[in-house]
Write a protein that holds these residues in place. Structure first.
Motif, short mmCIF file in Angstrom:
data_model
loop_
_atom_site.label_atom_id
_atom_site.label_comp_id
_atom_site.label_asym_id
_atom_site.label_seq_id
_atom_site.Cartn_x
_atom_site.Cartn_y
_atom_site.Cartn_z
N LEU A 175 0.82 -1.21 0.00
CA LEU A 175 0.00 0.00 0.00
C LEU A 175 0.86 1.27 0.00
O LEU A 175 0.43 2.31 -0.50
CB LEU A 175 -0.94 -0.01 1.21
CG LEU A 175 -2.00 -1.12 1.23
CD1 LEU A 175 -2.79 -1.08 2.53
CD2 LEU A 175 -2.93 -1.02 0.03
N MET A 176 2.07 1.17 0.55
CA MET A 176 2.95 2.33 0.62
C MET A 176 3.54 2.71 -0.73
O MET A 176 3.94 3.86 -0.94
CB MET A 176 4.10 2.07 1.61
CG MET A 176 3.67 2.00 3.06
SD MET A 176 5.03 1.51 4.16
CE MET A 176 6.08 2.97 4.04
N THR A 177 3.61 1.76 -1.67
CA THR A 177 4.28 2.04 -2.94
C THR A 177 3.48 3.00 -3.83
O THR A 177 4.07 3.74 -4.63
CB THR A 177 4.52 0.74 -3.73
OG1 THR A 177 3.27 0.17 -4.10
CG2 THR A 177 5.32 -0.26 -2.92
N GLY A 178 2.14 2.97 -3.74
CA GLY A 178 1.32 3.79 -4.61
C GLY A 178 1.32 3.35 -6.05
O GLY A 178 0.91 4.11 -6.95
N LEU A 179 1.74 2.10 -6.31
CA LEU A 179 1.83 1.58 -7.67
C LEU A 179 0.58 0.78 -8.03
O LEU A 179 -0.19 0.37 -7.14
CB LEU A 179 3.05 0.66 -7.79
CG LEU A 179 4.43 1.29 -7.60
CD1 LEU A 179 5.49 0.19 -7.50
CD2 LEU A 179 4.75 2.24 -8.75
N PRO A 180 0.34 0.51 -9.33
CA PRO A 180 -0.70 -0.45 -9.71
C PRO A 180 -0.43 -1.79 -9.03
O PRO A 180 0.72 -2.12 -8.73
CB PRO A 180 -0.55 -0.55 -11.24
CG PRO A 180 0.09 0.74 -11.64
CD PRO A 180 1.01 1.12 -10.51
N PHE A 181 -1.48 -2.59 -8.80
CA PHE A 181 -1.34 -3.75 -7.92
C PHE A 181 -0.32 -4.77 -8.40
O PHE A 181 0.40 -5.36 -7.58
CB PHE A 181 -2.71 -4.40 -7.67
CG PHE A 181 -3.28 -5.15 -8.85
CD1 PHE A 181 -3.08 -6.50 -8.99
CD2 PHE A 181 -4.07 -4.49 -9.80
CE1 PHE A 181 -3.62 -7.21 -10.05
CE2 PHE A 181 -4.61 -5.18 -10.87
CZ PHE A 181 -4.38 -6.54 -11.00
#
Length: 292
Positions: A175-181
């Motif tokens: 969740l911390m990455t902010g990337l697509p799943f």
């Protein structure tokens, strides 16, 4: 169908085979060596997988702070301990029991997630988690506490606790990455596997180089374990980037179905009548979390 469901089923299937091959390796290699076999060849696989996903999606590499790498390290170390405890379980009792006790992670993850990770569940979801927990207990200890030793029980619960913490930290990191799943799961997977491999390699080089030689002499089995672990981890990490850990792990208890089949067909371990009841409860628990 929600995407987390097929990823979870894939993970459960591959993990059951990984555990089976780890049990076979544990007859010739010590606990830490068997644990390393899960990670060592999975690192380059994870690197290639992440590279292809980031390139295809034209996704920039995220610049994350110190907290991200602390969480990654905690998840990596916790999973090392979880795997080591489970390998010790294989030596104390049979394969199915070892995996079954380690599956306590779903209930533990639900409680810890609600208390510490701001991941509350709906009443239906709690019902699925509890039914799944009862099923695991029924299949693991069908004749009650008098037929299971305290070391076996404590190792199983310790393994479940460490697996639960691992998955909760993995979801937190994703969740911390902010990337697509897909990219998020692959990025976290690469870093977790890298930390695990470096930590175990350093430990074994210093404390037990003979263990590394034992792994070197069994390249086919080590490759199979790493490959099953890699594919299974893709499923777990991706599912957990999409859905709450407790729901993923409760549905993931279908791994016990695969485990019992492998236990009976490959290890020739006898299955009990209570296993059928337990499998029915696993199915009910899985359906409840899907409905939730």
């Amino acid at each position: 169908m929600s995407l987390w469901i097929p990823f979870t089923l894939m993970a459960a299937f591959m993990q059951s085979w990984r555990n089976a091959f780890q049990k076979r390796l544990s007859t010739d290699v010590d606990t830490m060596g068997v644990t390393l076999s899960r990670f060592i060849l999975a690192v380059p696989m994870a690197a290639i997988y992440a590279f292809l996903l980031f390139k295809q999606g034209d996704t920039p590499i995220p610049h994350l702070g110190f907290n991200f790498y602390i969480i990654i390290t905690l998840a990596a170390i916790s999973q090392i301990f979880a795997t080591a405890f489970m390998v010790k379980l294989f030596r104390l009792r049979n394969y199915a029991l070892g995996v079954g006790l380690a599956k306590s992670e779903a209930v533990i993850a639900a409680v810890l997630g609600a208390l510490l990770f701001a991941a509350p569940l709906s009443p239906i979801a709690w019902g699925g988690v509890i039914v799944g927990g009862v099923a695991v207990w029924l299949m693991s200890v069908p004749k009650g506490m008098r037929n299971i030793s305290w070391p076996t029980l404590l190792l199983g619960l310790a393994s479940g606790l460490c697996f639960a913490l691992t998955t909760l930290w993995v979801r937190e990191a994703s969740l911390m990455t902010g990337l697509p799943f897909l990219q998020s799961a692959s990025y976290v997977l690469f870093w977790v596997l890298l930390v695990q491999t470096l930590a175990l390699l350093f430990w074994l080089l210093v404390r037990s180089p003979d263990t590394l030689r034992a792994l070197w002499l069994r390249p086919k089995l080590v490759f199979i374990i790493s490959f099953c672990s890699f594919v299974g981890s893709i499923g777990w990490f991706t599912a957990m980037s999409l859905e709450t850990v407790a729901l993923v792990k409760t549905l993931g208890q279908v791994e016990i179905f695969f485990t019992l089949l492998i236990s009976a067909k490959w290890f020739k371990e006898r299955l009990r009548g209570s296993d059928k009841v337990g499998l029915g409860l696993v199915l009910i628990g899985a359906l409840l979390v899907i409905l939730a």
